[in-house]
Write an enzyme that holds these catalytic residues in place. Sequence first.
Site, mmCIF file in Angstrom:
data_model
loop_
_atom_site.group_PDB
_atom_site.id
_atom_site.type_symbol
_atom_site.label_atom_id
_atom_site.label_comp_id
_atom_site.label_asym_id
_atom_site.label_seq_id
_atom_site.Cartn_x
_atom_site.Cartn_y
_atom_site.Cartn_z
ATOM 1 N N CYS A 36 -5.712 -2.817 2.520
ATOM 2 C CA CYS A 36 -5.337 -2.857 3.930
ATOM 3 C C CYS A 36 -6.522 -3.053 4.873
ATOM 4 C CB CYS A 36 -4.531 -1.609 4.291
ATOM 5 S SG CYS A 36 -3.500 -1.830 5.764
ATOM 6 N N LYS A 48 -10.398 2.934 -1.502
ATOM 7 C CA LYS A 48 -10.462 2.223 -0.223
ATOM 8 C C LYS A 48 -11.742 2.573 0.531
ATOM 9 C CE LYS A 48 -7.493 1.452 3.860
ATOM 10 N NZ LYS A 48 -6.163 1.781 4.420
ATOM 11 N N GLU A 86 0.830 -1.201 0.000
ATOM 12 C CA GLU A 86 0.000 0.000 0.000
ATOM 13 C C GLU A 86 0.868 1.256 0.000
ATOM 14 O OE1 GLU A 86 -3.647 1.904 2.711
ATOM 15 O OE2 GLU A 86 -2.213 0.516 3.618
#
Length: 284
Positions: free
Chosen positions: A156, A119, A46
């Site tokens: 993540c 995200k 990431e």
Amino acid sequence: MSSPKSMRLGIVQCALGDTTAANLLRVFELMASAAESGASVILTPELFDGSYFPQHERESNFARAHPLDEHPTLLASRELCARLGVVAPISLFERDGPHYYNTLVLVGVAGELLGTYRKSHIPDGPGYEEKFYFRPGNSGFRVFQTPFGALGLGVCWDQWFPECARALTLAGADVLLYPTAIGTEPEEPELNTRDPWRRAMQGHAVSNVIPVAAANRVGEEDAMRFYGSSFIVDQRGDELASLSEDEEGFRVVTLDLARARSERAAWGFFRDRRPELYGSLTEP
């Protein structure tokens, strides 16, 4: 497009600093090595073009973001993917007008853009001050068709949520890929979340009968030591490849997508679902 029977998947893990040029050089070298070892899809950590800046709330860090059409890391990544002939999800700090996102851009074998994912789950806590920087993603969970298989992408913190993995599998993903930046807790140094992190994703693999991969960074950055431990598991949750907590390098494995699809059907998890009973899952 017919469904590929297998995929050569690579993961990359390395230490990263605050110098973009040095980070790109290191990551791109490892991507090239993975491609030479036969990888057709390559997963990297990431926000790999810089240090993990969300450790701190600093106004100056917003200068790291760029619009996608002029993002220097994306432009360089597109050139690399075209040269290597690989597909890669590229993790970026995106600026879209007055809004800022933690964004994945999927780059194809000719350097073309196959799509974006922003995200969805944004953490907020000591050492992970991401809500200061990123709006929650508005793309929804997305699966991308490639010549090598259908990729379900998360970033993540997304990887802790079973709803994300299930939604991506329902949408037809052949594999779940999570670029990651996870390490020690600055205010709780005795708390080690490495094993729960990996077990959570192995659970996604088992309950969705789908291969899962994560690529993390290593080394110390300010108050954090990153866990490394990047890995690939198959649809049983069995480990196919991994790197250690401090190792820099890559791994490449062959995923048997046809077998995973067959086992997914045989287990019956998707046949026996009862969505009419799951209303509480969508309540705030």
